[in-house]
Design a protein around this motif. Structure first.
Motif, PDB file in Angstrom:
ATOM      1  N   ILE A 305       0.866  -1.179   0.000  1.00 30.87           N
ATOM      2  CA  ILE A 305       0.000   0.000   0.000  1.00 30.87           C
ATOM      3  C   ILE A 305       0.900   1.226   0.000  1.00 30.87           C
ATOM      4  N   HIS A 306       0.601   2.169  -0.871  1.00 32.87           N
ATOM      5  CA  HIS A 306       1.318   3.441  -0.813  1.00 32.87           C
ATOM      6  C   HIS A 306       0.358   4.592  -1.101  1.00 32.87           C
ATOM      7  N   PHE A 307       0.703   5.754  -0.563  1.00 33.27           N
ATOM      8  CA  PHE A 307      -0.064   6.965  -0.789  1.00 33.27           C
ATOM      9  C   PHE A 307       0.517   7.713  -1.987  1.00 33.27           C
ATOM     10  N   ASN A 308      -0.384   8.308  -2.772  1.00 26.42           N
ATOM     11  CA  ASN A 308       0.004   9.147  -3.910  1.00 26.42           C
ATOM     12  C   ASN A 308      -0.257  10.605  -3.555  1.00 26.42           C
ATOM     13  N   ALA A 309       0.742  11.439  -3.757  1.00 23.66           N
ATOM     14  CA  ALA A 309       0.579  12.875  -3.529  1.00 23.66           C
ATOM     15  C   ALA A 309       1.194  13.604  -4.716  1.00 23.66           C
ATOM     16  N   GLY A 310       0.338  14.122  -5.591  1.00 19.88           N
ATOM     17  CA  GLY A 310       0.827  14.755  -6.808  1.00 19.88           C
ATOM     18  C   GLY A 310       0.338  16.185  -6.945  1.00 19.88           C
ATOM     19  N   ILE A 311       1.046  16.929  -7.761  1.00 18.96           N
ATOM     20  CA  ILE A 311       0.654  18.303  -8.071  1.00 18.96           C
ATOM     21  C   ILE A 311       1.007  18.574  -9.531  1.00 18.96           C
ATOM     22  N   SER A 312       0.081  19.191 -10.263  1.00 21.34           N
ATOM     23  CA  SER A 312       0.340  19.536 -11.659  1.00 21.34           C
ATOM     24  C   SER A 312       0.401  21.055 -11.802  1.00 21.34           C
ATOM     25  N   PHE A 313       1.302  21.479 -12.662  1.00 25.16           N
ATOM     26  CA  PHE A 313       1.547  22.896 -12.854  1.00 25.16           C
ATOM     27  C   PHE A 313       0.922  23.359 -14.171  1.00 25.16           C
ATOM     28  N   PRO A 314       0.423  24.593 -14.219  1.00 30.69           N
ATOM     29  CA  PRO A 314      -0.308  25.078 -15.406  1.00 30.69           C
ATOM     30  C   PRO A 314       0.629  25.458 -16.544  1.00 30.69           C
ATOM     31  N   THR A 315       1.342  24.448 -17.071  1.00 28.55           N
ATOM     32  CA  THR A 315       2.246  24.686 -18.199  1.00 28.55           C
ATOM     33  C   THR A 315       1.539  24.535 -19.546  1.00 28.55           C
ATOM     34  N   GLY A 316       0.369  23.909 -19.566  1.00 25.48           N
ATOM     35  CA  GLY A 316      -0.396  23.779 -20.800  1.00 25.48           C
ATOM     36  C   GLY A 316      -1.142  25.065 -21.127  1.00 25.48           C
ATOM     37  N   SER A 317      -1.227  25.391 -22.392  1.00 26.32           N
ATOM     38  CA  SER A 317      -1.848  26.643 -22.819  1.00 26.32           C
ATOM     39  C   SER A 317      -3.361  26.620 -22.634  1.00 26.32           C
ATOM     40  N   ILE A 318      -3.921  27.761 -22.247  1.00 33.12           N
ATOM     41  CA  ILE A 318      -5.371  27.961 -22.236  1.00 33.12           C
ATOM     42  C   ILE A 318      -5.736  29.093 -23.197  1.00 33.12           C
ATOM     43  N   GLU A 319      -4.828  29.324 -24.154  1.00 30.97           N
ATOM     44  CA  GLU A 319      -5.031  30.370 -25.164  1.00 30.97           C
ATOM     45  C   GLU A 319      -4.933  29.800 -26.577  1.00 30.97           C
ATOM     46  N   ALA A 320      -5.234  28.498 -26.730  1.00 31.33           N
ATOM     47  CA  ALA A 320      -5.142  27.873 -28.053  1.00 31.33           C
ATOM     48  C   ALA A 320      -6.144  28.512 -29.013  1.00 31.33           C
ATOM     49  N   ARG A 321      -5.671  28.787 -30.242  1.00 28.46           N
ATOM     50  CA  ARG A 321      -6.500  29.461 -31.253  1.00 28.46           C
ATOM     51  C   ARG A 321      -6.365  28.748 -32.592  1.00 28.46           C
ATOM     52  N   ASP A 322      -7.389  28.940 -33.447  1.00 25.67           N
ATOM     53  CA  ASP A 322      -7.360  28.368 -34.790  1.00 25.67           C
ATOM     54  C   ASP A 322      -8.392  29.073 -35.647  1.00 25.67           C
ATOM     55  N   ARG A 323      -8.375  28.746 -36.927  1.00 24.24           N
ATOM     56  CA  ARG A 323      -9.318  29.336 -37.865  1.00 24.24           C
ATOM     57  C   ARG A 323     -10.692  28.675 -37.723  1.00 24.24           C
ATOM     58  N   THR A 324     -11.758  29.479 -37.693  1.00 23.75           N
ATOM     59  CA  THR A 324     -13.141  29.015 -37.665  1.00 23.75           C
ATOM     60  C   THR A 324     -13.943  29.871 -38.641  1.00 23.75           C
ATOM     61  N   PRO A 325     -15.221  29.537 -38.896  1.00 26.86           N
ATOM     62  CA  PRO A 325     -16.047  30.395 -39.763  1.00 26.86           C
ATOM     63  C   PRO A 325     -16.172  31.818 -39.248  1.00 26.86           C
ATOM     64  N   ALA A 326     -15.893  32.049 -37.961  1.00 29.05           N
ATOM     65  CA  ALA A 326     -15.994  33.401 -37.417  1.00 29.05           C
ATOM     66  C   ALA A 326     -14.751  34.228 -37.661  1.00 29.05           C
ATOM     67  N   GLY A 327     -13.632  33.588 -38.085  1.00 33.84           N
ATOM     68  CA  GLY A 327     -12.419  34.358 -38.318  1.00 33.84           C
ATOM     69  C   GLY A 327     -11.188  33.484 -38.329  1.00 33.84           C
TER      70      GLY A 327
END
Length: 487
Positions: A305-327
């Motif tokens: 039995i072992h305990f898991n203690a993890g933390i993730s850092f916000p290195t992934g983008s939340i500003e992803a953009r691409d072409r759509t019919p709106a622009g």
């Protein structure tokens, strides 16, 4: 616009279902899991204690052997050490195990000259000296043996070919050791943070994950694209997600293993508009980096039995953009972003068990979002519970069957740049859900040679239950394949 005429009817059809998860659920599941493990282990410990009362105690330090690849040499070392100790005890006036020769002895002689012991106590194996010949005593031992034998009034021939009485069972039969040098000693490849390493040991890994989503669902029912387009001008029809996961694990101590994981994510989504026009968007880049500590609290009777203690850092983008019919440069909806944008905690607990041919385990992992991201929202908390069983068919191959249940909540807050009335993926209240999957796995292991400790594994998952806060794309299948190497 005309599609608002269907707003009331559609809302009745897609009446939100409360699939959100609070932090309280995570605590509740963890407490239940601990109670289950305590009950299960109490029975197992009672059986082991009863069996150990019927054999002599073995007192030696096996802590450093439980997580190494030298397990297969352990029994051979023990047998050789026992022979050496027996030989030395014979030189020292039969202070160890006494053997009775074929010569008949008078009772008086036995009482006056000899003290016969009928119980053999296995010597304590604290450290095996590999530099000394196992069957050759040193000079000091020879002198002591000669002095002891010559001082005896009568020498009794000793048959060293006889087996010792009350021979204890090998460790594999006593249930003392976890064997890491097996194809099933690791969980199915899609499960992460499920094993620890010995001190100083390093494992590097690569995983490739491919998930296919097609068609939409509201609650437990499928919904057609035509029906969704009555409410929204645009709807997604299909999505694929690929992830390349690079990982490393390091045994800081015999009980503490550190783990780091770097994901590279590729997402692709097809859409269709109310005017029957199709278009595609995609995003690609590094996801959220995660580091974890795995601390072992139980390692006995081939159970861990072992305990898991993890933390993730916000290195992934939340500003992803691409072409759509709106622009040409439009902000993509929530599912197409590469990270959460928040600092996330990943607490959990993992249990493992093993017999000669079988292994099994379970794990519960939570995801707790800390605060809102820079775009004024946060993804819902998540809890995942999984259990598996594996069968070892040979030293190099095993198969597994796994069940996984996952529940995740809706998005809190909102990115005001996204219009929730245009497409369902831009609506933060339509992101929660519950899903149960069944996974079939194959593990291949290299027990010998230059690639010793190398692993190749694959697992294919299909859903057996889906209830989504929709309309939301449903997962059809997921494939995970990976390579692992320990040194």
């Amino acid at each position: 616009m005309s599609y608002y005429l269907f707003d009331n009817n559609f809302n009745d059809l897609v009446k939100p279902m409360n699939f959100g998860v609070s932090r309280g659920y995570c605590c509740l599941f963890t407490v239940i899991s601990l109670m289950y493990l305590d009950t299960f282990l109490s029975v197992a410990k009672a059986d082991i204690s009863k069996g150990q009362q019927q054999v002599n105690e073995i007192s030696f330090n096996y802590e450093t052997l439980t997580n190494t690849w030298n397990y297969r040499d352990l029994q051979k070392d023990i047998e050789q050490e026992k022979v050496r100790e027996t030989l030395l005890s014979n030189y020292n006036g039969f202070n160890g195990s006494d053997f009775i020769s074929e010569q008949k002895l008078e009772p008086n002689n036995l009482q006056q000259e000899y003290e016969i012991s009928t119980n053999y106590i296995l010597p304590t194996f604290t450290q095996i000296d590999q530099t000394r010949p196992l069957f050759q005593p040193n000079d000091a031992e020879k002198k002591i043996a000669e002095k002891t034998v010559n001082s005896s009034p009568e020498q009794i021939p000793v048959d060293t070919n006889l087996l010792l009485a009350d021979e204890p069972l090998p460790p594999s039969q006593q249930g003392l050791f976890w064997d890491p040098a097996r194809p099933d000693s690791h969980a199915p490849i899609a499960v992460m943070g499920e094993h620890i390493h010995s001190e100083g040991e390093i494992m590097v890994s690569y995983r490739y994950m491919l998930m296919e989503m097609e068609g939409s669902r509201v609650g437990t029912d499928d919904i057609s694209d035509e029906k969704i387009l009555e409410q929204f001008p645009v709807t997604p029809t299909r999505m694929t997600m690929q992830m390349h996961m690079f990982g490393m694990m390091y045994g800081a101590t015999s009980n503490l293993t550190l783990m780091a994981m770097l994901p590279y994510v590729v997402k692709d989504m097809d859409h269709i508009t109310r005017m029957n026009r199709g278009f595609n968007t995609d995003s690609e880049g590094i996801g959220d980096i995660k580091v974890s500590g795995l601390y072992q609290v139980l390692n006995e009777n081939r159970q861990r039995i072992h305990f898991n203690a993890g933390i993730s850092f916000p290195t992934g983008s939340i500003e992803a953009r691409d072409r759509t019919p709106a622009g040409p440069d439009q902000l993509l909806p929530y599912p197409m972003q590469l990270g959460s944008g928040t600092l996330d905690l990943h607490p959990g607990i993992t249990y493992l068990g093993q017999t000669d041919e079988w292994s099994w385990g379970s794990q519960i992992i939570g995801t707790l979002r800390l605060g809102e991201n820079s775009n004024s929202y946060k993804f819902g908390d998540q809890i995942m519970l999984t259990a598996w069983g594996s069968r070892k068919w040979a030293d190099w191959v095993s198969t597994s069957l796994r069940i996984k249940g996952k529940n995740w909540g809706n998005i809190s807050g909102q990115d005001t740049r996204l219009n929730r009335n245009i497409v369902p993926t831009a609506d933060p209240t339509r992101r929660g859900g519950t899903q149960i999957d069944i996974g079939f796995g194959l593990n291949l292991f290299v027990p010998e040679g230059d690639l010793r400790t190398g692993r190749l594994a694959i697992e294919f998952e299909v859903p057996v239950y889906r209830a989504l806060q929709g309309p939301q794309l449903e997962t059809d299948w997921q494939l995970t394949a990976g390579l692992q190497y320990t040194f």
